[in-house]
Structure formats: structure tokens, C-alpha cells
Design a protein around this motif. Structure first.
Motif, PDB file in Angstrom:
ATOM      1  N   LYS A 175     -12.343  11.396   0.121  1.00 41.08           N
ATOM      2  CA  LYS A 175     -11.914   9.973   0.011  1.00 41.08           C
ATOM      3  C   LYS A 175     -11.356   9.753   1.407  1.00 41.08           C
ATOM      4  O   LYS A 175     -10.639  10.540   2.170  1.00 41.08           O
ATOM      5  CB  LYS A 175     -10.852  10.244  -1.019  1.00 41.08           C
ATOM      6  N   ASN A 176     -11.515   8.560   1.728  1.00 44.81           N
ATOM      7  CA  ASN A 176     -11.059   7.954   2.993  1.00 44.81           C
ATOM      8  C   ASN A 176      -9.283   7.191   2.842  1.00 44.81           C
ATOM      9  O   ASN A 176      -9.425   6.718   1.752  1.00 44.81           O
ATOM     10  CB  ASN A 176     -11.667   6.686   3.340  1.00 44.81           C
ATOM     11  N   THR A 226      -7.226   0.241  -2.478  1.00 44.73           N
ATOM     12  CA  THR A 226      -7.855   0.088  -3.780  1.00 44.73           C
ATOM     13  C   THR A 226      -6.922   0.716  -4.754  1.00 44.73           C
ATOM     14  O   THR A 226      -7.056   0.097  -5.809  1.00 44.73           O
ATOM     15  CB  THR A 226      -9.274   0.723  -3.829  1.00 44.73           C
ATOM     16  N   ASN A 227      -6.423   1.666  -4.612  1.00 43.21           N
ATOM     17  CA  ASN A 227      -5.775   2.433  -5.618  1.00 43.21           C
ATOM     18  C   ASN A 227      -4.650   3.250  -5.055  1.00 43.21           C
ATOM     19  O   ASN A 227      -4.922   4.689  -5.115  1.00 43.21           O
ATOM     20  CB  ASN A 227      -6.601   3.232  -6.584  1.00 43.21           C
ATOM     21  N   VAL A 228      -3.323   3.101  -4.755  1.00 43.94           N
ATOM     22  CA  VAL A 228      -2.480   3.619  -4.214  1.00 43.94           C
ATOM     23  C   VAL A 228      -2.022   4.955  -4.861  1.00 43.94           C
ATOM     24  O   VAL A 228      -1.812   5.997  -4.590  1.00 43.94           O
ATOM     25  CB  VAL A 228      -1.094   2.701  -3.814  1.00 43.94           C
ATOM     26  N   SER A 229      -1.819   4.771  -6.208  1.00 43.80           N
ATOM     27  CA  SER A 229      -1.405   5.968  -7.135  1.00 43.80           C
ATOM     28  C   SER A 229      -2.344   7.113  -6.960  1.00 43.80           C
ATOM     29  O   SER A 229      -1.986   8.129  -7.384  1.00 43.80           O
ATOM     30  CB  SER A 229      -1.314   5.575  -8.617  1.00 43.80           C
ATOM     31  N   GLU A 230      -3.498   6.881  -6.885  1.00 42.44           N
ATOM     32  CA  GLU A 230      -4.573   7.820  -6.710  1.00 42.44           C
ATOM     33  C   GLU A 230      -4.214   8.717  -5.572  1.00 42.44           C
ATOM     34  O   GLU A 230      -4.726  10.168  -5.671  1.00 42.44           O
ATOM     35  CB  GLU A 230      -6.031   7.261  -6.934  1.00 42.44           C
ATOM     36  N   CYS A 231      -3.950   8.247  -4.536  1.00 45.44           N
ATOM     37  CA  CYS A 231      -3.626   9.094  -3.144  1.00 45.44           C
ATOM     38  C   CYS A 231      -2.447   9.391  -2.755  1.00 45.44           C
ATOM     39  O   CYS A 231      -2.084  10.314  -2.276  1.00 45.44           O
ATOM     40  CB  CYS A 231      -4.225   7.923  -2.286  1.00 45.44           C
ATOM     41  N   ILE A 232      -1.423   8.340  -3.326  1.00 44.72           N
ATOM     42  CA  ILE A 232      -0.024   8.856  -3.118  1.00 44.72           C
ATOM     43  C   ILE A 232       0.864   8.670  -4.529  1.00 44.72           C
ATOM     44  O   ILE A 232       0.883   7.470  -5.063  1.00 44.72           O
ATOM     45  CB  ILE A 232       0.697   7.684  -2.264  1.00 44.72           C
ATOM     46  N   PRO A 233       1.314   9.844  -5.044  1.00 46.78           N
ATOM     47  CA  PRO A 233       2.225   9.738  -6.262  1.00 46.78           C
ATOM     48  C   PRO A 233       3.553   8.952  -6.024  1.00 46.78           C
ATOM     49  O   PRO A 233       3.897   8.408  -4.961  1.00 46.78           O
ATOM     50  CB  PRO A 233       2.577  11.252  -6.329  1.00 46.78           C
ATOM     51  N   ALA A 234       3.756   8.498  -7.361  1.00 47.37           N
ATOM     52  CA  ALA A 234       4.903   7.688  -7.260  1.00 47.37           C
ATOM     53  C   ALA A 234       6.189   8.336  -6.619  1.00 47.37           C
ATOM     54  O   ALA A 234       6.861   7.553  -5.990  1.00 47.37           O
ATOM     55  CB  ALA A 234       5.483   7.451  -8.733  1.00 47.37           C
TER      56      ALA A 234
END
Length: 330
Positions: A179-180, A187-195
């Protein structure tokens, strides 16, 4: 007759004894100056610094110069390969033993493990000076007398550390498609960075300890606890971005472990690169870094606190020893 013969001899013996004693005192003074062991007392340093309008009282380490045990509870992706290599090299030069833990996962330790570990350290450190490294959270060293043990560590700019860990984890998980981070944030912050930041991902948690609030990292309590533990228990916490100053401070504050660092390969100030992940880390945009700085606010506050403390320690040493080799930020 005998008195006339022996009186000059006695005088010569007395003069020779005085001469040898003076030679010994000069040697001892030079030795202390070279090893850095004649370090000004905390109060004397504070007085000299106040004359320069620099308040350092809360940054002065209370840990003595000559502990029998040094604990490096290394934070992941913060130059641990460099620091471990340095400790191994210095153990041969300075005559101490370094123990390296290969456990990279279990950073929270139960009471049984902690008690066993402390007992082992107590036993070994009675006969030899010991340094130990492991990925683990801070804990109280009850059982050790004051001055017998000290903590040290390294931290890193939180944004750069997050980026490094993001790609490192993907490489370790052997994913086919890397993943970049820029695209992932767009595109999808939650996929890369948890809440919320997990305690295993946080630098703060390594200094906060084993309390429940250190694991949840809520309400800023963990941040304040980590700062308090650093001030009270950590001799030195360096920063990866300035190994030169970090090593200089370590040499003065913990001379039994870090004297001669400049004669080692790892002590020249270069970071030992992690070859496993360097090919998986593309450049990250300034937009993404700005987003990360907002996300990592408490981590950045803690990093700035550590950086400020390190430079105050360096200024203390420079002023007390008239050492002009420190190249410090203002």
C-alpha cells in the motif's frame, strides 16, 4: 654515629614518599578529566546555568553516574540496531557485559516475568557491570538500592517513525501489494490509520509503564506519566536525529558504559540502516505528513519534551566542563 648515617636516609625516604603521592594525585586528576568522572554536582551546575538565564531544574537527571545495571527498553524503529551495536562494541572496550533479548513482541510483562528478570539482574550485577536491552514497557525496579540501576532510551520524530513502521509492517506481513501511504490516506484513512493510537504503536507507552491508563493512552494521563518517569528514572533519552549529541551526553552521564564511544564504528553518529524495509518505503508527500502531525499530536509533544531535555543536558555538560564541541540547536 648511627644517627648521623640514618637521618639523611629517612629524610630522602620522606621526600620520595611525598613526591610519589604528588605524582599519584596528578595522575588521578588527569584520569578523572579524561574519563569525565569528575562531573559537577547538580546544584553547582544549576547555579552556573542560572547566571545564563537558563532554568534547567526539572531537566536534571537524579540518576547517579555509576550504576551497576543499565536498562535500554528500546522503542521499535528508533535506531535500536545502532544502539545495540554500540553497546556490544563498548562492552569489550569498557569491561561490562551486555545482554540482548531476542523477544520483539511481548512488551507488556506479567508480574512473574518481571520478578524473574529483576532477580536475574540483581544476581549478575553484583559481580559485574551489566547492560540489557529489550522491547518492553518501563517498570519499577524495586529491590535495587538507589544508584544501582539506570534507564536509557532513544526516540524518533513521530511522523518519520510512523512512516517507517507503516512500510515495515507490510513487508513483514509479506503482502503481495504494498500500500502507498499517500494513496491510502487520500482514499481510506481508517484503513491506514486507526481512530486511536494503540499502545504498541506509541513511543509514549514505553516510558509510561504497565498501568492500565498507559495501555489505553486516554485523556493525556499517559503522556504526563511518561514525562514524569523520564525526569525521575531515565539518565538519558536520546534522539535518532542527533546521535552525535546523544552519544556525547551518554558518555558524560554514564561514563562506565559509554566512555570511548568515539572509537567504535557505531559511535561515529551514522544510523545503521534496516535493509529489510528500505526498498519498501517510497517518498511521502508533505500533505500526508501534515495530516500525520495532527494525528500524532501527543507523540510530537513528547518527542519535543525529550529533545528539549537532551539539549539542556548537553548545555549543562558544556558549561560545567568548558567543552565547546557541542553543536546544539538554539
Amino acid at each position: 654515629m648511627y644517627r648521623k648515617i640514618y637521618e639523611p636516609r629517612r629524610m630522602l625516604v620522606a621526600l620520595a614518599s611525598i613526591f610519589l603521592w604528588l605524582v599519584f594525585l596528578i595522575f588521578l586528576q588527569n584520569y578523572q578529566a579524561k574519563t569525565g568522572r569528575k562531573f559537577q554536582a547538580k546544584r553547582e551546575v544549576q547555579i552556573s546555568l542560572k547566571t545564563k538565564s537558563l532554568d534547567v531544574s526539572k531537566f536534571v537527571s537524579a540518576v547517579p553516574l555509576h550504576p551497576r545495571l543499565l536498562i535500554y527498553n528500546r522503542v521499535p524503529k528508533c535506531g535500536s540496531s545502532t544502539m545495540i551495536g554500540l553497546l556490544i562494541e563498548l562492552s569489550k572496550l569498557n569491561g561490562f557485559v551486555h545482554l540482548h533479548s531476542g523477544n520483539y513482541r511481548d512488551i507488556w510483562l506479567n508480574r512473574t516475568v518481571l520478578e524473574h528478570m529483576k532477580l536475574e539482574w540483581l544476581t549478575i550485577s553484583k559481580s559485574m557491570r551489566l547492560s540489557y536491552d529489550r522491547h518492553m514497557l518501563y517498570f519499577n525496579l524495586d529491590g535495587f538500592k538507589e544508584g544501582e540501576a539506570a534507564w536509557m532510551n532513544l526516540v524518533r520524530d513521530p511522523v518519520e517513525r510512523f512512516i517507517s513502521r507503516f512500510y515495515y509492517k507490510q513487508q513483514n506481513e509479506a503482502t503481495e501489494v504494498i500500500k502507498n501511504l499517500d494513496s491510502c490516506v487520500d482514499t481510506n484513512v481508517s484503513e491506514c490509520i486507526p481512530a486511536t493510537i494503540n499502545y504498541t504503536e506509541s513511543q509514549i507507552s514505553y516510558f509510561c509503564g504497565h498501568e492500565l491508563q498507559c495501555l489505553t493512552l486516554e485523556d493525556g494521563w499517559a503522556l504526563q506519566k511518561a514525562k514524569a518517569n523520564v525526569e525521575k528514572f531515565y539518565s538519558v533519552v536520546g534522539i535518532l536525529e542527533d546521535l552525535h549529541t546523544t552519544f556525547q551526553v551518554l558518555q558524560h552521564v554514564l561514563p562506565d558504559f559509554f566512555t570511548n564511544y568515539q572509537f567504535t564504528f557505531h559511535g561515529i553518529g551514522r544510523i545503521v540502516a534496516n535493509k529489510r524495509s528500505e526498498n519498501f518505503q517510497p517518498p511521502v508527500s508533505n500533505v500526508t505528513k501534515k495530516f500525520l502531525r495532527s494525528y500524532l499530536r501527543e507523540e510530537i509533544e513528547f518527542y519535543k519534551f525529550i529533545k528539549r531535555r537532551l539539549y539542556v543536558q548537553a548545555k549543562m555538560i558544556a558549561l560545567s566542563t568548558n567543552d565547546t564541541s557541542y553543536d546544539l540547536e538554539t
